[in-house]
Design a protein around this motif. Sequence first.
Motif, PDB file in Angstrom:
ATOM      1  N   SER A  63      47.675   2.211  92.054  1.00 60.74           N
ATOM      2  CA  SER A  63      46.327   1.646  92.157  1.00 60.74           C
ATOM      3  C   SER A  63      45.599   2.169  93.084  1.00 60.74           C
ATOM      4  O   SER A  63      44.343   2.482  93.106  1.00 60.74           O
ATOM      5  N   GLY A  64      46.148   2.361  94.231  1.00 63.75           N
ATOM      6  CA  GLY A  64      45.263   2.902  95.484  1.00 63.75           C
ATOM      7  C   GLY A  64      44.621   4.362  95.162  1.00 63.75           C
ATOM      8  O   GLY A  64      43.531   4.723  95.699  1.00 63.75           O
ATOM      9  N   LEU A  65      45.752   5.028  94.630  1.00 63.65           N
ATOM     10  CA  LEU A  65      45.316   6.575  94.370  1.00 63.65           C
ATOM     11  C   LEU A  65      44.027   6.536  93.245  1.00 63.65           C
ATOM     12  O   LEU A  65      43.314   7.255  93.514  1.00 63.65           O
ATOM     13  N   VAL A  66      44.169   5.771  92.370  1.00 67.90           N
ATOM     14  CA  VAL A  66      43.361   5.566  91.289  1.00 67.90           C
ATOM     15  C   VAL A  66      41.828   5.314  91.981  1.00 67.90           C
ATOM     16  O   VAL A  66      40.817   5.561  91.673  1.00 67.90           O
ATOM     17  N   GLY A  67      42.025   4.171  92.995  1.00 65.06           N
ATOM     18  CA  GLY A  67      40.531   3.493  93.893  1.00 65.06           C
ATOM     19  C   GLY A  67      40.093   4.777  94.536  1.00 65.06           C
ATOM     20  O   GLY A  67      39.030   4.864  94.602  1.00 65.06           O
ATOM     21  N   ARG A  68      40.980   5.854  95.290  1.00 67.22           N
ATOM     22  CA  ARG A  68      40.331   6.494  96.072  1.00 67.22           C
ATOM     23  C   ARG A  68      39.819   7.862  95.427  1.00 67.22           C
ATOM     24  O   ARG A  68      38.999   8.592  95.947  1.00 67.22           O
ATOM     25  N   GLU A  73      36.197 -11.958  87.861  1.00 65.29           N
ATOM     26  CA  GLU A  73      36.436 -12.797  89.162  1.00 65.29           C
ATOM     27  C   GLU A  73      36.166 -11.938  90.293  1.00 65.29           C
ATOM     28  O   GLU A  73      35.725 -12.419  91.429  1.00 65.29           O
ATOM     29  N   HIS A  74      36.637 -10.744  90.219  1.00 66.35           N
ATOM     30  CA  HIS A  74      36.684  -9.915  91.540  1.00 66.35           C
ATOM     31  C   HIS A  74      35.685  -8.798  91.557  1.00 66.35           C
ATOM     32  O   HIS A  74      35.305  -8.033  92.375  1.00 66.35           O
ATOM     33  N   GLY A  75      34.992  -8.337  90.119  1.00 69.82           N
ATOM     34  CA  GLY A  75      34.025  -7.111  90.011  1.00 69.82           C
ATOM     35  C   GLY A  75      34.737  -6.108  89.293  1.00 69.82           C
ATOM     36  O   GLY A  75      36.136  -6.268  89.239  1.00 69.82           O
ATOM     37  N   THR A  76      34.099  -5.072  88.644  1.00 75.71           N
ATOM     38  CA  THR A  76      34.696  -4.170  87.869  1.00 75.71           C
ATOM     39  C   THR A  76      35.858  -3.426  88.639  1.00 75.71           C
ATOM     40  O   THR A  76      36.991  -3.261  88.115  1.00 75.71           O
ATOM     41  N   ARG A  77      35.192  -2.681  89.618  1.00 72.52           N
ATOM     42  CA  ARG A  77      36.221  -1.602  90.207  1.00 72.52           C
ATOM     43  C   ARG A  77      37.473  -2.360  91.026  1.00 72.52           C
ATOM     44  O   ARG A  77      38.780  -1.635  90.622  1.00 72.52           O
ATOM     45  N   PRO A  78      37.251  -3.394  91.674  1.00 77.10           N
ATOM     46  CA  PRO A  78      38.477  -4.187  92.188  1.00 77.10           C
ATOM     47  C   PRO A  78      39.233  -4.683  90.996  1.00 77.10           C
ATOM     48  O   PRO A  78      40.561  -4.501  91.089  1.00 77.10           O
ATOM     49  N   GLY A  79      38.715  -5.093  89.947  1.00 78.28           N
ATOM     50  CA  GLY A  79      39.408  -5.735  88.663  1.00 78.28           C
ATOM     51  C   GLY A  79      40.259  -4.816  87.866  1.00 78.28           C
ATOM     52  O   GLY A  79      41.455  -5.108  87.796  1.00 78.28           O
ATOM     53  N   ILE A  80      39.823  -3.365  88.033  1.00 72.63           N
ATOM     54  CA  ILE A  80      40.524  -2.196  87.375  1.00 72.63           C
ATOM     55  C   ILE A  80      41.763  -2.151  88.329  1.00 72.63           C
ATOM     56  O   ILE A  80      42.891  -1.969  87.867  1.00 72.63           O
ATOM     57  N   LEU A  81      41.795  -1.976  89.586  1.00 68.53           N
ATOM     58  CA  LEU A  81      42.850  -1.755  90.374  1.00 68.53           C
ATOM     59  C   LEU A  81      43.884  -3.008  90.479  1.00 68.53           C
ATOM     60  O   LEU A  81      45.170  -2.809  90.330  1.00 68.53           O
ATOM     61  N   ILE A  82      43.121  -4.020  90.371  1.00 69.02           N
ATOM     62  CA  ILE A  82      44.313  -5.301  90.251  1.00 69.02           C
ATOM     63  C   ILE A  82      44.892  -5.263  89.027  1.00 69.02           C
ATOM     64  O   ILE A  82      46.171  -5.582  88.961  1.00 69.02           O
ATOM     65  N   GLY A  83      44.309  -5.205  87.917  1.00 70.53           N
ATOM     66  CA  GLY A  83      44.914  -5.047  86.404  1.00 70.53           C
ATOM     67  C   GLY A  83      45.799  -4.113  86.557  1.00 70.53           C
ATOM     68  O   GLY A  83      47.058  -4.135  85.717  1.00 70.53           O
ATOM     69  N   LEU A  84      45.455  -2.916  86.942  1.00 71.67           N
ATOM     70  CA  LEU A  84      46.555  -1.911  86.894  1.00 71.67           C
ATOM     71  C   LEU A  84      47.921  -2.109  87.530  1.00 71.67           C
ATOM     72  O   LEU A  84      49.042  -2.001  87.594  1.00 71.67           O
ATOM     73  N   ALA A  85      47.657  -2.819  88.786  1.00 68.36           N
ATOM     74  CA  ALA A  85      48.863  -3.105  89.706  1.00 68.36           C
ATOM     75  C   ALA A  85      49.681  -4.149  89.007  1.00 68.36           C
ATOM     76  O   ALA A  85      50.860  -4.202  89.102  1.00 68.36           O
ATOM     77  N   VAL A  86      49.164  -5.200  88.486  1.00 67.79           N
ATOM     78  CA  VAL A  86      49.514  -6.436  88.056  1.00 67.79           C
ATOM     79  C   VAL A  86      50.494  -6.070  86.713  1.00 67.79           C
ATOM     80  O   VAL A  86      51.775  -6.543  86.801  1.00 67.79           O
TER      81      VAL A  86
END
Length: 710
Positions: free
Chosen positions: A378-383, A626-639
């Motif tokens: 998820s960190g890689l996808v975010g960066r 709840e968290h916004g789209t980009r953070p939500g994507i990373l949270i969803g991927l990690a979870v």
Amino acid sequence: MPSVNRWTWRAAIAAVLIGWLVLGALGGPAVGKLSEVQQNDNANFLPKQAESTLVANESAKFVDSKALPYFVLIERESGITPADLEAAKAFIARIPGLDIGDGKKLGSYLTAPVAAPIPSEDHQALLITVQTNGDRADEVVKQGTTVLFAVADTLRNDIKQNLTPTGLQVYVTGPGGVFADFVVAFSGIDGILLGVALAVVFVILLIVYRSPILPIAVLLTAVFGLALAALVVYPLAKNGVLQLNGQSQGILFILVVGASTDYSLLLVSRYKEELHDYESKFEAMRVAWRASIEPIAASAATVILGLLCLLLSQLGSTKGLGPVGAFGIAGAFIAAMTFLPAILLAFGRRIFWPSIPRVDHVHSRDQVGGKRLWGRISGLVGRHSRRVWVISALGLLACAAFLPTFKASGTSQEDLFLNKVESVTGQQELGKHFDAGAGTPVQILTPVAQADQVVQTALKVDGIGAASASVAPGVPPKVVDGKVLVQATLKVPADSPEATKVVKHLRSSLDAVSPDILVGGNTAINLDVLDAAQRDLKVIIPTILAVIFVVLMLLLRSLVAAVLLVIANVLSFGATLGVSALMFNHVFKFPGADPGIPLYAFVFLVALGIDYSIFLMTRVREESQEHGTRPGILIGLAVTGGVITSAGVVLAATFSALAVLPILFLAQIAFMVAFGVLLDTTVVRSLLVPSLAHDIGPRVWWPSKLAKGK
């Protein structure tokens, strides 16, 4: 929670479990009886307007078109002796009196007396044709054994006792022999296939859950889901409402086990997650069930609707798989959302032993950017979201570049078996001594005035060895309604791709004589099956894509996200076919593939593969609110990363179980779906979809309100 609520829950749990036990007792026997209502003859699956179907209907007026021939090939390399000929005649004399089970004699199933053996031109072989009643092939004679298999088995036993001891090589082949060997090949469906699938899933679940109890609960969910599906499918198939063959039965087993396990993994994961927040197991289940029902229902609906699109097929075998598979997915869904919650609540937290979840408010979302696997991803996808999706897409396109090399023009019956069987060996030996198409002629229905011209035209077609309207030299042809039946012998095996090319050429040549001339027979049936399969690809694939697109759009409330997911999964399908072409052509050395393979693969890979994107994006949408789209994507991927990957591995493993049956079609489906599912869950869902959505940002939710978010 008040005690009355606890007792209400407990009463509901007991009612659900008792209900499923009763259903299992009723549906279990139906699972074992599915093989009794199979239909495996291509001729039964063609549309009524197919040319070969029209000929089959008319040819019944000339010959017994329902006859099922068994060829007995007797061979001696040094040359057939007078003693061999006498032994063959004695064998023919015994045939009518052979007992095929329960005191029933083979003679009662013959459509004509067995004719004298035909010698080959090289004097090394004799050919005996045993014509049986094809309409009675499915009649049970003993312990569930049908006439189809009993005839071949009885002939082979007599041959073993009386002919092979004399030094002769003898084979039972022809359509009857091949179909009988299919019966043997598919005999593993009821026990071996289901047992292997469940065993593989159990091992994977032990690794995933690290618990000895939970995997049993999930497997019971799959078994009960299959029992429910069989309870519906069996009577419908028995009464001719839907068509069931060996392939669709095997796929039904795998679909139910794989889908129910996937749904169970998602529900159990969410339940365990909520147990970290709620002291009450009932409250945790209530929250988990409500959060899981939408994505699981959407997933099941997508697969069911995709399978039902197969009802548009012109082929009965493909059309039959649609409702059969749909009932299987429905059974899996109902079991996963009723039986599994009940058994989870009955055991409580102890079902996760020895790793029992406690209330500690620790969440998977806290892993984003952390050192664990899905935190790192998820960190890689975010960066580097753009770099990740571009590289992923290019890799998939590179694999898809080999798609044009995929061979799906059909195979001969000899190539359908992955193991060595007598009927295939016999067919190969038959081609050494007789025209390979002997005994399985091409049937040409023509007006009597053009019969001679038809014969002359047929003889000019490369691949035709002989043609005649007479059943014997000097005997005038039979005329019915101003038409005669010309029979032509092929030089190549009647079930081979080369034979279909000959018949296609023959049809073109005869169309120039008269459009009223029709060409049928077994080879023509195979050609019409190929044509129908190609038509199905053009009609059904766009329909499935449209259905999936609508479901995704309604589920995610987004046009952009739906387009993204459909394109990603189509790209994954193309890559899977490209890699499969490489493996089939150069590694496994397969001779080709059934014309229906691409459509079957598309249905399973796109309809099932979209599941993982649905599981991901529904959680992403929840977190984005709840968290916004980009953070939500990373949270969803990690979870969801761990559970969805586990689900993909389970589904791939269950489809791989199809390879235990020695049938080319099933082995190819096993590889394609297993590889495609793993590609979907590890590349498409883990890298391509989240990174592309992250790069697009809130606009991925357009036109919903979320598109205006951060």
